[in-house]
Motif scaffolding. Sequence first.
Motif, PDB file in Angstrom:
ATOM      1  N   ARG A 223     -26.082  -3.566 -13.096  1.00  0.00           N
ATOM      2  CA  ARG A 223     -25.946  -4.227 -11.811  1.00  0.00           C
ATOM      3  C   ARG A 223     -27.063  -5.248 -11.576  1.00  0.00           C
ATOM      4  N   TYR A 224     -28.287  -4.893 -11.947  1.00  0.00           N
ATOM      5  CA  TYR A 224     -29.440  -5.763 -11.711  1.00  0.00           C
ATOM      6  C   TYR A 224     -30.034  -6.204 -13.041  1.00  0.00           C
ATOM      7  N   PRO A 225     -29.676  -7.411 -13.491  1.00  0.00           N
ATOM      8  CA  PRO A 225     -30.144  -7.849 -14.809  1.00  0.00           C
ATOM      9  C   PRO A 225     -31.661  -8.034 -14.842  1.00  0.00           C
ATOM     10  N   VAL A 226     -32.185  -8.080 -16.042  1.00  0.00           N
ATOM     11  CA  VAL A 226     -33.625  -8.290 -16.253  1.00  0.00           C
ATOM     12  C   VAL A 226     -34.014  -9.652 -15.689  1.00  0.00           C
ATOM     13  N   ASP A 227     -35.154  -9.693 -15.024  1.00  0.00           N
ATOM     14  CA  ASP A 227     -35.642 -10.926 -14.440  1.00  0.00           C
ATOM     15  C   ASP A 227     -36.628 -11.591 -15.405  1.00  0.00           C
ATOM     16  N   HIS A 228     -36.257 -12.784 -15.884  1.00  0.00           N
ATOM     17  CA  HIS A 228     -37.135 -13.521 -16.804  1.00  0.00           C
ATOM     18  C   HIS A 228     -37.810 -14.647 -16.055  1.00  0.00           C
ATOM     19  N   ASN A 229     -39.127 -14.638 -16.091  1.00  0.00           N
ATOM     20  CA  ASN A 229     -39.862 -15.652 -15.365  1.00  0.00           C
ATOM     21  C   ASN A 229     -41.090 -16.026 -16.188  1.00  0.00           C
ATOM     22  N   GLY A 230     -41.070 -17.216 -16.745  1.00  0.00           N
ATOM     23  CA  GLY A 230     -42.181 -17.629 -17.603  1.00  0.00           C
ATOM     24  C   GLY A 230     -42.294 -16.679 -18.775  1.00  0.00           C
ATOM     25  N   ARG A 234     -39.281  -8.773 -16.189  1.00  0.00           N
ATOM     26  CA  ARG A 234     -39.297  -7.616 -15.305  1.00  0.00           C
ATOM     27  C   ARG A 234     -37.978  -6.875 -15.415  1.00  0.00           C
ATOM     28  N   VAL A 235     -38.048  -5.665 -15.925  1.00  0.00           N
ATOM     29  CA  VAL A 235     -36.843  -4.877 -16.156  1.00  0.00           C
ATOM     30  C   VAL A 235     -36.416  -4.159 -14.881  1.00  0.00           C
ATOM     31  N   HIS A 236     -37.381  -3.548 -14.206  1.00  0.00           N
ATOM     32  CA  HIS A 236     -37.078  -2.835 -12.964  1.00  0.00           C
ATOM     33  C   HIS A 236     -37.552  -3.682 -11.786  1.00  0.00           C
ATOM     34  N   THR A 237     -36.652  -4.517 -11.313  1.00  0.00           N
ATOM     35  CA  THR A 237     -36.988  -5.429 -10.219  1.00  0.00           C
ATOM     36  C   THR A 237     -37.092  -4.653  -8.908  1.00  0.00           C
ATOM     37  N   ARG A 238     -37.535  -5.343  -7.878  1.00  0.00           N
ATOM     38  CA  ARG A 238     -37.657  -4.681  -6.572  1.00  0.00           C
ATOM     39  C   ARG A 238     -36.282  -4.195  -6.091  1.00  0.00           C
ATOM     40  N   GLU A 239     -35.252  -5.042  -6.269  1.00  0.00           N
ATOM     41  CA  GLU A 239     -33.898  -4.637  -5.841  1.00  0.00           C
ATOM     42  C   GLU A 239     -33.462  -3.393  -6.598  1.00  0.00           C
ATOM     43  N   PHE A 240     -33.814  -3.356  -7.879  1.00  0.00           N
ATOM     44  CA  PHE A 240     -33.474  -2.208  -8.710  1.00  0.00           C
ATOM     45  C   PHE A 240     -34.115  -0.943  -8.136  1.00  0.00           C
ATOM     46  N   ARG A 241     -35.391  -1.037  -7.861  1.00  0.00           N
ATOM     47  CA  ARG A 241     -36.148   0.119  -7.346  1.00  0.00           C
ATOM     48  C   ARG A 241     -35.583   0.601  -6.009  1.00  0.00           C
TER      49      ARG A 241
END
Length: 260
Positions: A223-230, A234-241
């Motif tokens: 549901r919440y894909p990995v967040d790639h930034n630079g 981030r695997v467990h994003t805030r929305e995920f948590r």
Amino acid sequence: MPDAHSLQTSLFFETPEEIYARVFRELKPRTALPELQVEFCRFANADSFIRLDAGPAMTTAGPAMTGAGPAMTGAGRLHVRMSDLLAGAPAAVLEALAHILLGKLYRKAVPRLYSHRYRLYLNRKDFRREAHLVRQTRGRKFISGPQGDHYNLEEVFERLSAQFFDGLMGRPRLGWSRTPSRSMLGHFDPSHNAIIISRIFDRPQVPALAVEYIMFHEMLHLRYPVDHNGARRRVHTREFREAEKKFPQLKEVKEILKRL
Ligand SMILES: [Zn+2]
């Protein structure tokens, strides 16, 4: 910036072997340069390897070299195998990887500049897309199927989908890990669109709640894909948590997991 440019030209005209030789001299200035073999291999992922075949017995001096005598031999042979995903990478990225691999081999701390540059490249969207395709087509994936000895993952998935996702989550492939792993309790593999749950849960003494929690966690990865930034990933994003907190009896589950 003509200065910066001329500084970099030497880098850009180096072959991969020359890059490794230069970085080697930088890291081990008093050590004889080993024979170097650098190649790109068709791996299923972006991994790279380095190996030092030490000892004079390993040298492959042909007849033309015999005149050089034994003093020339003994540095061994350095064998570098990089993923062919990196074959088109800029020289600066290969240089960064050379620092990482040689640093690992000789147990030297890798300057942040290089680890950062390499991660930045791996994290680029185009590179990730390419790596994803390669994993999909080359990586063989063993997927056991949902039916275990004690639990059926399809049932677990559908139950959770109804309870938390309005029954609307598309079902990926579901399987049990080959071995009952304690270190990897579950994972979602986007390249194969599969959720794999550790076989450690497929036992009568394991409460259904534990299996459900692990499955729920992996469903959230869907549901919440990995967040790639630079260079960051981030695997467990805030929305995920936040979403994970909706699982009831979270405390009890964590206790169960500790006693697995
Ligand atoms: Zn996770």
